[in-house]
Design a protein around this motif. Structure first.
Motif: not given
Length: 407
Positions: A285, A258, A255
């Motif tokens: 992500k 990115k 999570r």
């Protein structure tokens, strides 16, 4: 009894009480058990002539101690030849797999593509062996070696500070911090790549160390416990799975990931089945690119040879043209289709399918004809197919895949 956590002070007290009366320590959510403030500082290091290779700098850098004993990690480092760019070289941290070590060839491979690189041994060795007749001897230990890997997380019952994976993660992050400190390196253009166990470590570190700009896990990934590959079969359900899922498996940190990530795997890899890879790239992500290769051999050289790896890195930090990008694969009736975007002409597309079920590494895969129709690739699903995905090859022979569709 219900505990209402009304403010940060009460919550902090609660965590302290839990840590005092629980066998499992409480760590910062999403960051794991590592002291990142400490690991984000460049470690002290010294140069060494042991295991010397032309064009390489041998380094011993200091890592976190084991049982209060000093630990030094051997690494090869090199930057490309020629004038240093005004902003510094882009760079890569290379994380080896099981049975691997610091590979000067891997560093050279990245140098040849215009990157500085560091490759370290995560089990306390120099990449050389003592001569013992005709027998293959163990690699020579460093003077302050630290821990070696114990099977597949088989040291899980020890205190976490005495487990190999805990220290391996720390050594990878410290290698990144060291790389960032070199004046010829651009600290804002550093990525990470790992092969097999190195891919597992990359999957973990990419969600812990936000300073990386891209990640390239090869074979290794997250979601290992419970999978039908070699790794998953050796992570027993119960406490071992709980420890792996809580602290080590990439799924605990995806999570936070990115950054652009490129996942490479074979269709029949016995260590890391395709569902683990698919779950991993769907969980992060950041943007994911995938490359499933028919019958990809499992190994270090097959894992660092694909030119798509370097093209992907270039597209992130060197303004290179991106690889083909797929959207979600779908089906309707007997047809499979997927939307795609390409910066270069696509010359070949295929539907890859299997009619088998059961253990993923035992399935047989084959190609079927596909065609380009505007912004989509389409194909008829062969009778009896149980799973399909598309591949596309551009004019520079760069191949990537769509996600797979389980029928």
């Amino acid at each position: 009894m219900y505990i209402f956590l009304k403010n940060k002070l009460v919550f902090t007290v609660f965590l302290i009480l839990v840590s005092l009366f629980s066998e499992t320590p409480v760590y910062s959510k999403g960051k794991g058990p590592w002291n990142l403030d400490q690991l984000f500082e460049a470690p002290s290091f010294q140069k060494t002539e042991k295991a010397a290779q032309d064009g390489m700098t041998g380094i011993l850098y200091e890592s976190i101690p084991v049982n209060n004993n000093k630990v030094q990690v051997f690494a090869y480092y090199s930057a490309p030849e020629g004038e240093v760019p005004e902003e510094g070289w882009p760079a890569v941290v290379c994380v080896h797999g099981g049975g691997g070590t610091a590979f000067y060839e891997w560093v050279q491979k990245w140098n040849d593509h215009g990157y500085a690189a560091i490759s370290m041994d995560l089990e306390g060795h120099y990449p050389i062996r003592e001569v013992q007749g005709n027998k293959k001897s163990p690699r020579l230990s460093t003077e302050n070696p630290g821990l070696s890997r114990v099977g597949t997380f088989e040291d899980f019952e020890k205190p976490i500070e005495q487990q190999w994976y805990y220290h391996a993660v720390a050594q990878v992050i410290l290698a990144h911090s060291l790389l960032r400190s070199f004046p010829e390196v651009n600290p804002d253009k550093i990525g990470i790549t790992g092969i097999s166990w190195g891919g597992i470590l990359t999957s973990t570190v990419m969600g812990i160390d936000p300073r990386f700009k891209f990640a390239i896990p090869v074979y290794g990934c997250g979601f290992l416990p419970g999978s039908d590959g070699y790794q998953g079969e050796r992570i027993r359900s119960g406490k071992q799975s709980e420890v792996v899922n809580a602290y080590y498996d990439g799924s605990a940190y995806f999570r936070n990931a990115k950054i652009p990530t490129f996942w490479l795997n074979g269709t029949t890899d016995r260590h890391f089945p395709m569902p683990c890879t698919q779950q991993s790239y769907q969980a992060i992500k950041g943007k994911s690119t995938i490359r499933y290769q028919l019958g990809m051999i499992h190994g270090h050289k097959p894992g660092w040879n694909p030119e798509e790896i370097y093209a992907f890195a270039n597209s992130v930090v060197k303004n290179g043209k991106p690889l083909v990008k797929f959207k979600e694969l779908k089906s309707k009736g007997k047809e499979a289709y997927v939307s795609f975007k390409a910066s270069k002409q696509v010359k070949t597309v295929d539907l890859v399918y299997t009619s088998d079920s059961g253990k993923w590494s035992k399935r047989k895969w084959q190609n079927s004809q596909a065609s380009i129709s505007g912004p989509k690739i389409r194909a008829q699903i062969p009778a009896g197919a149980t799973c399909v995905f598309f591949t596309a090859i551009d004019k520079d022979n760069m191949m990537v895949s769509s996600d797979y569709l389980d029928l």
